[in-house]
Design a protein around this motif. Structure first.
Motif, PDB file in Angstrom:
ATOM      1  N   THR A  12     -53.132  26.739  -5.495  1.00  0.00           N
ATOM      2  CA  THR A  12     -53.259  25.504  -6.257  1.00  0.00           C
ATOM      3  C   THR A  12     -53.379  24.296  -5.332  1.00  0.00           C
ATOM      4  O   THR A  12     -54.261  23.445  -5.504  1.00  0.00           O
ATOM      5  CB  THR A  12     -52.052  25.321  -7.191  1.00  0.00           C
TER       6      THR A  12
ATOM      7  N   LEU B 129     -54.724  38.813 -14.960  1.00  0.00           N
ATOM      8  CA  LEU B 129     -54.979  37.387 -14.801  1.00  0.00           C
ATOM      9  C   LEU B 129     -55.308  37.045 -13.355  1.00  0.00           C
ATOM     10  O   LEU B 129     -56.261  36.306 -13.072  1.00  0.00           O
ATOM     11  CB  LEU B 129     -53.758  36.601 -15.277  1.00  0.00           C
TER      12      LEU B 129
ATOM     13  N   GLN C 164     -58.766  37.633 -11.505  1.00  0.00           N
ATOM     14  CA  GLN C 164     -59.879  36.711 -11.745  1.00  0.00           C
ATOM     15  C   GLN C 164     -59.783  35.428 -10.921  1.00  0.00           C
ATOM     16  O   GLN C 164     -60.674  34.587 -10.983  1.00  0.00           O
ATOM     17  CB  GLN C 164     -59.912  36.357 -13.236  1.00  0.00           C
TER      18      GLN C 164
ATOM     19  N   ALA D 248     -53.106  26.964 -14.529  1.00  0.00           N
ATOM     20  CA  ALA D 248     -52.546  27.803 -15.593  1.00  0.00           C
ATOM     21  C   ALA D 248     -52.309  29.223 -15.095  1.00  0.00           C
ATOM     22  O   ALA D 248     -51.286  29.846 -15.412  1.00  0.00           O
ATOM     23  CB  ALA D 248     -53.481  27.806 -16.799  1.00  0.00           C
ATOM     24  N   ALA D 249     -53.255  29.743 -14.309  1.00  0.00           N
ATOM     25  CA  ALA D 249     -53.097  31.095 -13.776  1.00  0.00           C
ATOM     26  C   ALA D 249     -51.917  31.174 -12.810  1.00  0.00           C
ATOM     27  O   ALA D 249     -51.135  32.132 -12.845  1.00  0.00           O
ATOM     28  CB  ALA D 249     -54.382  31.526 -13.069  1.00  0.00           C
TER      29      ALA D 249
ATOM     30  N   ALA E 116     -57.580  23.053 -13.984  1.00  0.00           N
ATOM     31  CA  ALA E 116     -56.694  23.393 -15.109  1.00  0.00           C
ATOM     32  C   ALA E 116     -56.557  24.904 -15.247  1.00  0.00           C
ATOM     33  O   ALA E 116     -55.455  25.429 -15.469  1.00  0.00           O
ATOM     34  CB  ALA E 116     -57.243  22.772 -16.398  1.00  0.00           C
ATOM     35  N   ARG E 117     -57.672  25.622 -15.120  1.00  0.00           N
ATOM     36  CA  ARG E 117     -57.631  27.084 -15.238  1.00  0.00           C
ATOM     37  C   ARG E 117     -56.831  27.702 -14.097  1.00  0.00           C
ATOM     38  O   ARG E 117     -56.026  28.621 -14.300  1.00  0.00           O
ATOM     39  CB  ARG E 117     -59.058  27.628 -15.260  1.00  0.00           C
ATOM     40  N   LEU E 118     -57.034  27.189 -12.891  1.00  0.00           N
ATOM     41  CA  LEU E 118     -56.321  27.716 -11.735  1.00  0.00           C
ATOM     42  C   LEU E 118     -54.825  27.428 -11.827  1.00  0.00           C
ATOM     43  O   LEU E 118     -53.993  28.291 -11.536  1.00  0.00           O
ATOM     44  CB  LEU E 118     -56.895  27.101 -10.458  1.00  0.00           C
TER      45      LEU E 118
END
Length: 436
Positions: free
Chosen positions: A131, A196, A199, A6-7, A2-4
């Motif tokens: 992704t 962003l 990271q 979103a980035a 989810a974090r990846l």
């Protein structure tokens, strides 16, 4: 994941904001400001010509950044491409008009648009691969679909800014300095995007290749020699998506304001509402690609495009906001049926060692075929007094080309008996064969 996801989505949103804000400006103000000696029609065509240069440079960006991603990692591509696109976009906001510096004004505009496209040509490949190569095989389509939401967000940001300025400023203020504000705002977005992306971790698939020393020595050469058919078929297949999207978001904006007399804010509002629905439905369409396959979704999208193009022109011609919105929404739903699965489909078609180059090159060549030509061709064939049926015929012709190309591509969706999907075999380099 989810974090990846979103980035990746945020990064593509910023990059496409930069690209889309130019298209809106080209439709609304760049013609009279940078080509004032032309007739209104010729000025619009000239502005769309500078718009098209960004698409021509995108495959060159793939050739520049794709090998970087295949040899040194997907992550460096994301940072370098975002920096280049952001700086070029900010610079557009400072270019003097024709009245100030003459012919140098459109020349500078052309150069900066070229650099914009160069950066965006490297962006897509790096974003979707990070992704796709992190995602579990059974849900690769869903997770890879989130970067495809980014263009919708970027479009809404770009046009929302234009809409706000257009509604709050006088026409003279908007033409004098208001149109420049969205370009200046790209600097803030690029800074946020760089923080962003700093990271984000490298793709596990690339790390595996690097640990084994299996990176391609000359990725572009390998793609041209061993994957050229895939590149051409993917470019032809995706051309219709670009053509439909830019017919709706760029050509219709110029046609509606100049030929139909629809208020700029009204037309932008209709287009933005349709794009908002598009963005919301993109993950669903990507999930359907996991369930039913990538290729069937693309074939359905082509057929839907052919069915809807004449209704699109008829609904646009009414000048009525609810009907125009309906026309735009139908076209964009056909578009996203194809493009939601693209970020999983293209990487699965190419070997991991040349995936960043091959997938990005096919994707961005499609932009030349569909995106660069569509506003120019559509404007040229819609100059008469009657409904622009020639635009519908042109888009249907592109859809037929894409349908044929997708029919020749294999299915790649991973299954229990094909965990790696259906990527076609490619002849490896023979021992001692120079990869140049």
């Amino acid at each position: 994941m989810a974090r990846l996801a979103a980035a990746s989505m945020a990064g593509t949103a910023i990059e496409f904001y930069d690209f889309f804000v130019y298209g809106t400006a080209a439709a609304l103000v760049l013609g009279p400001l940078f080509f004032p000696t032309f007739s209104p029609l010729a000025g619009t065509l000239a502005a769309f010509g500078t718009f098209g240069v960004g698409f021509v440079s995108r495959p060159l960006g793939s050739m520049l950044f794709g090998p970087l991603g295949d040899r040194h990692g997907r992550r460096p591509v994301l940072i370098a491409s975002l920096l280049l696109t952001g700086l070029a976009t900010v610079a557009v906001g400072f270019v003097p008009t024709y009245d100030s510096i003459g012919i140098a004004a459109p020349v500078l505009l052309l150069v900066l648009r070229f650099l914009q496209g160069l950066g965006l040509g490297g962006e897509w490949g790096g974003a979707v691969l990070l992704t796709a190569e992190h995602a579990p095989a059974a849900r690769r389509g869903l997770w890879s679909g989130f970067p495809q939401v980014g263009p919708s967000i970027g479009f809404l940001l770009a046009n929302g800014t234009m809409l706000t300025l257009s509604a709050t400023l006088s026409d003279g203020e908007f033409r004098s300095w208001g149109w420049r504000v969205p370009f200046w705002g790209a600097g803030l977005l690029a800074g946020a995007g760089l923080l962003l992306r700093a990271q984000v971790t490298e793709s596990p698939r690339f790390r595996e290749l690097a640990e084994r020393g299996e990176q391609a020595a000359a990725p572009l050469a390998e793609v041209v020699r061993g994957h050229w058919r895939l590149v051409l078929l993917t470019a032809g297949g995706l051309a219709v998506g670009y053509a439909v999207f830019y017919a709706v978001t760029t050509w219709s904006l110029a046609y509606g304001t100049e030929r139909l007399g629809v208020a700029r804010t009204t037309l932008l509002g209709c287009i933005m509402a349709a794009v908002a629905v598009l963005g919301a439905l993109t993950p669903l369409a990507a999930h359907l690609g996991d369930r039913f396959g990538r290729r069937p979704m693309c074939l359905v999208g082509c057929v839907a495009t052919m069915v809807w193009m004449f209704p699109l022109v008829a609904l646009l011609r009414t000048g009525e906001p609810p009907l125009m919105f309906l026309g735009f929404l139908g076209a964009l739903l056909a578009f996203i049926t194809m493009f939601a699965v693209t970020s999983a489909y293209l990487p699965e078609l190419f070997e991991a060692r040349v995936r960043c180059t091959g997938a990005a090159l096919g994707y961005n060549l499609a932009g030349v075929l569909g995106g660069a030509l569509t506003p120019i061709v559509a404007t040229a064939v819609s100059h008469g007094d009657g409904p622009p049926w020639g635009v519908a015929a042109y888009l249907i012709a592109v859809a037929l080309l894409s349908l044929g190309c997708f029919a020749l591509l294999p299915e790649t969706r991973p299954t229990a008996d094909r965990p790696d999907g259906g990527r076609p075999a490619v002849r490896p380099l023979e021992a001692g064969e120079a990869a140049v």
